[in-house]
Design a protein around this motif. Structure first.
Motif, mmCIF file in Angstrom:
data_model
loop_
_atom_site.group_PDB
_atom_site.id
_atom_site.type_symbol
_atom_site.label_atom_id
_atom_site.label_comp_id
_atom_site.label_asym_id
_atom_site.label_seq_id
_atom_site.Cartn_x
_atom_site.Cartn_y
_atom_site.Cartn_z
ATOM 1 N N MET A 114 0.830 -1.213 0.000
ATOM 2 C CA MET A 114 0.000 0.000 0.000
ATOM 3 C C MET A 114 0.861 1.258 0.000
ATOM 4 S SD MET A 114 -3.160 -0.957 -0.167
ATOM 5 C CE MET A 114 -4.150 0.427 0.400
ATOM 6 N N ASP A 115 1.988 1.196 0.661
ATOM 7 C CA ASP A 115 2.865 2.363 0.724
ATOM 8 C C ASP A 115 3.480 2.665 -0.637
ATOM 9 O OD1 ASP A 115 4.235 4.476 1.922
ATOM 10 O OD2 ASP A 115 5.969 3.227 2.408
ATOM 11 N N GLN A 116 3.906 1.624 -1.345
ATOM 12 C CA GLN A 116 4.596 1.841 -2.623
ATOM 13 C C GLN A 116 3.635 2.129 -3.769
ATOM 14 O OE1 GLN A 116 7.716 -0.856 -3.750
ATOM 15 N NE2 GLN A 116 8.303 -1.291 -1.627
ATOM 16 N N VAL A 117 2.490 1.477 -3.765
ATOM 17 C CA VAL A 117 1.566 1.624 -4.896
ATOM 18 C C VAL A 117 0.738 2.907 -4.773
ATOM 19 C CG1 VAL A 117 -0.373 0.563 -6.121
ATOM 20 C CG2 VAL A 117 1.473 -0.870 -5.236
ATOM 21 N N TYR A 118 0.481 3.366 -3.550
ATOM 22 C CA TYR A 118 -0.385 4.535 -3.351
ATOM 23 C C TYR A 118 0.327 5.584 -2.499
ATOM 24 C CZ TYR A 118 -3.748 1.212 -5.126
ATOM 25 O OH TYR A 118 -4.387 0.288 -5.915
ATOM 26 N N PRO A 119 1.180 6.406 -3.149
ATOM 27 C CA PRO A 119 1.898 7.455 -2.406
ATOM 28 C C PRO A 119 0.940 8.441 -1.723
ATOM 29 C CG PRO A 119 2.824 7.155 -4.603
ATOM 30 C CD PRO A 119 1.549 6.377 -4.563
ATOM 31 N N ASP A 120 -0.190 8.733 -2.368
ATOM 32 C CA ASP A 120 -1.205 9.583 -1.755
ATOM 33 C C ASP A 120 -2.031 8.728 -0.805
ATOM 34 O OD1 ASP A 120 -3.167 11.320 -1.004
ATOM 35 O OD2 ASP A 120 -4.024 11.589 -3.016
ATOM 36 N N LYS A 121 -1.885 8.979 0.464
ATOM 37 C CA LYS A 121 -2.549 8.138 1.463
ATOM 38 C C LYS A 121 -3.956 8.618 1.811
ATOM 39 C CE LYS A 121 1.103 5.534 1.913
ATOM 40 N NZ LYS A 121 2.005 6.158 0.921
ATOM 41 N N ASN A 122 -4.373 9.700 1.219
ATOM 42 C CA ASN A 122 -5.718 10.217 1.502
ATOM 43 C C ASN A 122 -6.738 9.499 0.615
ATOM 44 O OD1 ASN A 122 -7.763 11.805 2.604
ATOM 45 N ND2 ASN A 122 -7.442 13.451 1.095
ATOM 46 N N ILE A 123 -6.905 8.194 0.884
ATOM 47 C CA ILE A 123 -7.781 7.353 0.070
ATOM 48 C C ILE A 123 -8.581 6.438 0.983
ATOM 49 C CG2 ILE A 123 -6.326 7.361 -2.000
ATOM 50 C CD1 ILE A 123 -5.175 4.672 -1.076
ATOM 51 N N THR A 124 -9.623 5.837 0.410
ATOM 52 C CA THR A 124 -10.370 4.795 1.119
ATOM 53 C C THR A 124 -9.993 3.441 0.541
ATOM 54 O OG1 THR A 124 -12.258 4.948 -0.396
ATOM 55 C CG2 THR A 124 -12.286 6.370 1.568
ATOM 56 N N PHE A 125 -10.148 2.406 1.346
ATOM 57 C CA PHE A 125 -9.754 1.079 0.884
ATOM 58 C C PHE A 125 -10.637 0.009 1.520
ATOM 59 C CE2 PHE A 125 -7.586 1.310 4.912
ATOM 60 C CZ PHE A 125 -7.562 0.003 5.382
ATOM 61 N N LYS A 126 -10.533 -1.171 0.947
ATOM 62 C CA LYS A 126 -11.164 -2.367 1.496
ATOM 63 C C LYS A 126 -10.254 -3.546 1.195
ATOM 64 C CE LYS A 126 -15.178 -5.429 0.847
ATOM 65 N NZ LYS A 126 -16.435 -5.648 0.076
ATOM 66 N N VAL A 127 -10.143 -4.486 2.127
ATOM 67 C CA VAL A 127 -9.371 -5.709 1.913
ATOM 68 C C VAL A 127 -10.339 -6.845 1.594
ATOM 69 C CG1 VAL A 127 -7.747 -7.369 2.890
ATOM 70 C CG2 VAL A 127 -7.559 -4.929 3.487
#
Length: 391
Positions: A99-112
């Protein structure tokens, strides 16, 4: 992140029951063929309904994706991280790193979304979802969970290895080349026929092609254009056997000895007869044309019926219900449009009558043809044709 592995998803192949392995194997062959033109070395394998592509060293990511996007049968291309170690605590670290490498912008929503293909794995899918989500939130507090409409859907697959992926790049769909037989495409230098070939190759047909030229009324540039179109089409369809058929004598005879208004339809009938003869030698079981209902005089319902009468093979017309804008849009999408519009005439546009018949009567056409013995000219056209293998 430099991905080293790709998960290849298919759709329609999954409905094939006990024969599915045959379609999977055909898809793997086409993937290997497509990747043979990409810098790098790749291993393509399958495992329980999954097909994997692994780069064995340095490779060009963009070229690889573009090559895979031209392989019929692929529904989605998923760049992924594949982990050998199934240790649960290490899995959390891998997920956070992903998640750190693929999405530099951390202001996102996610689901696993976890799936356990390995039912011996000691942690349930629901528990994996909770624990991986918690690890991500602990590492990146600015991220939020959204189980309904997340910006990122992180998939965690527990199989022989652990697959992590969240990107799904659409493939072309369809069926792998070679799974539905072989057909002969009547290929002009225009917009329509390459699109028709693309659409039928997407249904799993191996393509051969036949092109009719009328030198000196059509130029060498027109011939070269058709070779270029075949090469563009082969990026999707694989190697194509292109038959270049001299048509001048036949066309001049039609022009001089047949009623002017019938020349276009008679020309189409003779093309179909020659195409069928060559198709039979090739082992092809059907003909393909780029005709669309009502687009020109030779494509009215009556004209198409008269044309069909010339052959016994099925004639596939995948563009029959398309309008010209639809066809041009698809031509641009597959990359043939700019070549198709180059201003070099093909034999279909030479000697076009001023007032072509739009509702030909079959008996009249047969009578007009019967007045001329075309048999020897047809034999010469077939024997003098040139074969090129286009890749």
């Amino acid at each position: 992140m430099q991905y080293q592995s790709f998960l290849i998803k298919y759709a329609e192949i999954g409905t094939k029951g006990k024969n599915r392995y045959m379609f999977e194997d055909a898809l793997i062959r086409q993937i290997r063929y497509a990747l043979s033109s990409v810098d790098g070395e790749f291993d393509v394998t399958k495992e329980s309904g999954r097909i994997y592509v692994k780069a064995l060293g340095e490779y060009d990511y963009d070229d690889t994706i573009e090559a895979l996007k031209r392989v019929f049968g692929i529904a989605d291309i998923c760049p992924m991280v594949q982990i050998d170690d199934k240790d649960y605590e290490n899995l959390k670290k891998h997920v956070v790193e992903y998640m750190d490498q693929v999405y530099p912008d951390k202001n996102i929503t996610f689901k696993v979304d976890a799936r356990r293909g390995d039912k011996q794995y000691p942690v349930s899918s629901e528990q994996i979802n909770r624990d991986m989500g918690e690890a991500i939130l602990d590492a990146f507090p600015e991220m939020k969970v959204d189980v309904h409409h997340p910006d990122v859907l992180l998939r965690v697959e527990i199989r022989q290895k652990v697959n992590l992926f969240s990107l799904m790049i659409p493939g072309p769909g369809g069926m792998p080349i070679g799974t539905n037989g072989q057909a002969m495409l009547l290929l002009s230098g225009g917009i329509d026929s390459p699109v028709a070939g693309y659409m039928m190759a997407k249904r799993g047909l191996i393509l051969s092609a036949v092109h009719f030229y009328s030198y000196p009324y059509t130029s060498e540039r027109a011939r070269d254009k058709v070779v270029d179109l075949t090469r563009l089409l082969s990026r999707y369809a694989g190697p194509i056997r292109l038959h270049l058929v001299p048509f001048t004598d036949i066309q001049m005879t039609i022009y001089e000895q047949c009623p002017s208004k019938e020349t276009t339809v008679i020309m189409r009938r003779l093309m179909m007869k020659i195409a069928q003869r060559i198709a039979e030698k090739e082992g092809a079981r059907a003909l393909i044309t780029g005709e669309a209902l009502g687009q020109v005089a030779s494509q009215t319902l009556e004209s198409l019926c008269v044309t069909n009468d010339a052959v016994t093979m099925p004639v596939f017309r995948p563009l029959i219900g398309f309008d010209k804008d639809d066809i041009m849009d698809l031509s641009r999408k597959i990359g043939t449009y700019e070549t198709s519009i180059l201003p070099y005439e093909d034999c279909c546009t030479v000697f076009v009558p001023k007032h072509p018949v739009t509702k030909p009567v079959l008996e009249d056409l047969r009578a007009s043809e019967a007045k001329v013995d075309f048999s020897e000219m047809i034999e010469h056209a077939i024997s003098d044709s040139e074969l090129m293998i286009i890749k």
